[in-house]
Scaffold this motif. Sequence first.
Motif, PDB file in Angstrom:
ATOM      1  N   LEU A  64      -7.705   8.385 -14.432  1.00 44.57           N
ATOM      2  CA  LEU A  64      -8.542   9.313 -13.667  1.00 44.57           C
ATOM      3  C   LEU A  64      -7.807  10.565 -13.218  1.00 44.57           C
ATOM      4  O   LEU A  64      -8.397  11.642 -13.164  1.00 44.57           O
ATOM      5  N   ARG A  65      -6.532  10.423 -12.879  1.00 45.81           N
ATOM      6  CA  ARG A  65      -5.836  11.545 -12.244  1.00 45.81           C
ATOM      7  C   ARG A  65      -4.533  11.944 -12.932  1.00 45.81           C
ATOM      8  O   ARG A  65      -3.860  12.863 -12.496  1.00 45.81           O
ATOM      9  N   GLY A  66      -4.173  11.230 -13.991  1.00 44.57           N
ATOM     10  CA  GLY A  66      -2.904  11.515 -14.663  1.00 44.57           C
ATOM     11  C   GLY A  66      -2.947  12.829 -15.419  1.00 44.57           C
ATOM     12  O   GLY A  66      -4.014  13.367 -15.712  1.00 44.57           O
ATOM     13  N   SER A  67      -1.764  13.323 -15.756  1.00 40.30           N
ATOM     14  CA  SER A  67      -1.679  14.517 -16.611  1.00 40.30           C
ATOM     15  C   SER A  67      -2.130  14.137 -18.020  1.00 40.30           C
ATOM     16  O   SER A  67      -2.261  12.960 -18.348  1.00 40.30           O
ATOM     17  N   ALA A 125      -4.715  -0.450 -10.107  1.00 41.10           N
ATOM     18  CA  ALA A 125      -4.609   0.851  -9.432  1.00 41.10           C
ATOM     19  C   ALA A 125      -3.726   1.821 -10.208  1.00 41.10           C
ATOM     20  O   ALA A 125      -4.051   3.003 -10.333  1.00 41.10           O
ATOM     21  N   VAL A 126      -2.619   1.322 -10.755  1.00 40.60           N
ATOM     22  CA  VAL A 126      -1.703   2.188 -11.499  1.00 40.60           C
ATOM     23  C   VAL A 126      -2.380   2.727 -12.757  1.00 40.60           C
ATOM     24  O   VAL A 126      -2.339   3.931 -13.040  1.00 40.60           O
ATOM     25  N   SER A 127      -3.040   1.845 -13.518  1.00 36.94           N
ATOM     26  CA  SER A 127      -3.725   2.301 -14.733  1.00 36.94           C
ATOM     27  C   SER A 127      -4.891   3.222 -14.411  1.00 36.94           C
ATOM     28  O   SER A 127      -5.086   4.254 -15.072  1.00 36.94           O
ATOM     29  N   LEU A 133       0.821  -1.196   0.000  1.00 36.57           N
ATOM     30  CA  LEU A 133       0.000   0.000   0.000  1.00 36.57           C
ATOM     31  C   LEU A 133       0.864   1.258   0.000  1.00 36.57           C
ATOM     32  O   LEU A 133       0.631   2.183  -0.768  1.00 36.57           O
ATOM     33  N   ASP A 134       1.885   1.287   0.824  1.00 34.88           N
ATOM     34  CA  ASP A 134       2.783   2.450   0.868  1.00 34.88           C
ATOM     35  C   ASP A 134       3.456   2.671  -0.482  1.00 34.88           C
ATOM     36  O   ASP A 134       3.612   3.809  -0.939  1.00 34.88           O
ATOM     37  N   GLN A 177       3.349   5.295  -6.188  1.00 34.59           N
ATOM     38  CA  GLN A 177       3.238   5.025  -7.628  1.00 34.59           C
ATOM     39  C   GLN A 177       1.976   5.590  -8.266  1.00 34.59           C
ATOM     40  O   GLN A 177       1.886   5.665  -9.488  1.00 34.59           O
ATOM     41  N   THR A 178       0.997   5.972  -7.453  1.00 36.25           N
ATOM     42  CA  THR A 178      -0.278   6.463  -7.983  1.00 36.25           C
ATOM     43  C   THR A 178      -0.580   7.859  -7.432  1.00 36.25           C
ATOM     44  O   THR A 178       0.170   8.389  -6.624  1.00 36.25           O
TER      45      THR A 178
END
Length: 202
Positions: free
Chosen positions: A105-108, A98-100, A25-26, A31-32
């Motif tokens: 949703l939140r990436g530049s 989670a990474v994708s 989780l940490d 990474q996200t």
Amino acid sequence: FSVICGRSISDEAELSAVCFRPQGLDLLVQQTRFSKKELQVLYRGFKNECPSGIVDEDTFKRIYSQFFPQGDSSMYAHFLFEAFDTHNNGSVSFEDFAVSLSILLRGSITDKLHWAFNLYDLNKDGCITKEEMTDIMFSIYDMMGRCTYPSMKVNAPKEHVDSFFQKMDSNSDGVVTIEEFLDTCQKDENIMRSMHMFDDVI
């Protein structure tokens, strides 16, 4: 999260006991663009629907098809699954998911465009061919179904690709590089608008 996996845990005690490995989780917080609390909520939902903690392609396709009953989403779901399967091991883990999701949703804008490029680059050789773009385009039209575009000509997806590919392939070498892809997309108002579509989802 039923989007991802079509099973649920009936034993509520087991569900309430589910918690994410703290070390993982940490690392995912780094990474996200999700907070620890958001990741815990996402993970609970993921484990609720996918007790094994991973999703295989058949499950992904089956669930994805529920959202497009009017068409055939299997080919597009295959391409999407491969984009989520970042380790190319035939399964999507919570970490992959989670990474994708964080990028989408939140990436530049650049992050999202890189992700989209990877989706279109079917053989992952660093460039998009007209054939790859055509395969994706036909899979989207198949997924949306004939009832969505009843008057659409059979060759409309190919015409769409020919026009778009010509615009993107600025040096006319028959392939679209990441630089050409980014440059063309960032100059296209419709594409830029679509990149912001999910900005306020969570």
